[in-house]
Enzyme design. Structure first.
Site: not given
Length: 435
Positions: A282, A284, A287, A303, A322
């Protein structure tokens, strides 16, 4: 005759002892009810103030606790931005819980704003309060906004001390016996409740395997981990500079030198995590946190809620992450591995250099189709002045076939990463989107 008289006396003594025992039991029951009332009315929580202007506040009343500017409030905050009656905190008995006797709630009474963990409650609305929640008054998360008027950490004393302190005393309650099974990260043992004798399967997670000892300058460090019956506590580094997404929004875009520094740290961290067997899944800008407000390039990847630990042979097929940052193989639910992180990092590099998403649509299906077909473009109006080498590196990250995708080691050796885009060799010249 004497035997009969002795038997009668014995019966009288037995009856008297029973009456005494009944009286003791009644007294015990009465004391138990009294203790419950004392338990309900004693100090059951605390507002720990983070602003030296305002003192801590003990929560020790059965009645509603009102916070505000009015002199009638239980806790008074003398500031014009605070409403006369700003919010209320109260508790009720939880008849369905065996571990936590009370439910504690906050009701927002103000139009000026009561925030719990950074989210506005809303006038007239209620939220559940949990141990460790952040309560702020008159506060926004907008860039350059002033700090909250008052800020508290809620401490819940109605939960057992073991949960508050993050300690576990499982061996006081259960006797461990034979092993029932062994997995990659956990061992399951037969456990017997010392009080009832009931048998249970107790799963013991080896945190040294499940949460490996991570030490990298661009990965957030878990300084400590505590287990308890109701909570798992992670003590993490504090990053106060906000996230990369907000910083890009404020700057509009990073120049190539700034982008190179940030991207090098991201890839260095990914390389480290992959060698540890960790796939983030994840990645991005939200994060990626900035360590301080004064730096645009000191970062920490955070995260790891969707991350997984794998070996070289392990693969996944779950739709996780995401959507705008997902790789084609994840969207199509094919078996995938650590290469998905490289795709996500390529999306991040694109955003760093121009401030826009490489794939965008208001419709999820259309967005997914753009990604799976790698419909990638570099519009002149937003990529003006960006070097061919930078665009080449993005394209080599955003390759549909994960086997052909560039690796962390290859990224770090790419001429653009070396800071010499003008020395690009022919094999690094701008190339069409790769399948």
């Amino acid at each position: 005759m004497n035997n009969q008289k002795q038997e009668i006396e014995t019966q009288k003594e037995t009856q008297k002892e029973k009456e005494i025992e009944d009286d003791i039991e009644k007294i015990s029951d009465f004391e138990s009810e009294d203790e419950k009332e004392i338990e309900f009315s004693k100090t059951w929580g605390k507002l720990h103030s983070l602003n030296p202007k305002f003192p801590d506040f003990e929560l020790n009343t059965i009645e509603l606790i009102t916070i505000g500017r009015d002199e009638k409030c239980n806790y008074r905050i003398d500031d014009k931005r605070i409403s006369n009656y700003h919010c209320q905190i109260y508790r009720t008995i939880d008849e369905f819980s065996t571990t936590k006797p009370f439910i504690i709630k906050l009701k927002d009474l103000s139009a000026n704003g009561t925030y719990v963990n950074g989210s506005l409650v809303g006038k007239g609305k209620k939220v559940l309060l949990l141990h460790g929640d952040d309560i702020s008054f008159v506060y926004t998360r907008e860039p350059k906004s002033p700090p909250p008027v008052a800020n508290f950490i809620f401490k819940d004393y109605s939960i057992v001390p073991e949960d508050r302190e993050g300690k576990s005393k499982i061996h006081e309650f259960y006797e461990f016996q034979r092993v029932l099974g062994v997995g990659k990260f956990a061992t399951v043992k037969l456990g017997i409740d010392k009080k009832t004798g009931e048998k249970y399967a107790i799963k013991m997670i080896d945190k040294t395997k499940y949460i490996p000892n991570i030490r990298h300058p661009s990965v957030v460090i878990a300084k400590d981990i505590f287990d308890s019956p109701n909570f798992l506590y992670l003590v993490l580094e504090l990053c106060v500079g906000g996230d990369l997404f907000d910083r890009i929004s404020a700057k509009e875009r990073y120049n190539e030198e700034e982008s190179r520094i940030v991207f090098e740290k991201i890839i260095s961290a990914i390389k480290y995590l992959h060698r540890k067997g960790i796939v983030h899944r994840d990645l991005k800008p939200e994060n990626i946190l900035l360590i301080s407000k004064d730096s645009d390039t000191d970062i920490k990847i955070v995260d790891f809620g969707l991350s997984r630990i794998i070996t070289q042979k392990d693969k996944f097929n779950s739709f996780t992450g995401t959507l705008p940052y997902l790789s084609p193989e994840v969207i199509e639910r094919k078996e995938y591995g650590k290469e998905c992180d490289i795709w996500s990092s390529g999306v991040i590099l694109y955003i760093l250099l121009c401030g826009y998403m490489p794939f965008a649509s208001d419709f999820r299906f259309a967005l997914a189709r753009q990604i799976t077909r790698c419909e990638l473009d570099f519009p002149n109006e937003i990529f003006e002045g960006v070097s061919v080498a930078a665009k080449n590196l993005i394209r080599r990250c955003l390759v549909i076939d994960p086997k052909k995708r560039i690796t962390p080691d290859q990224i770090l050796e790419h001429p653009w990463m070396k800071g010499k885009p003008e020395e690009i060799k022919s094999e690094y010249q701008d190339v069409p989107n790769q399948k």
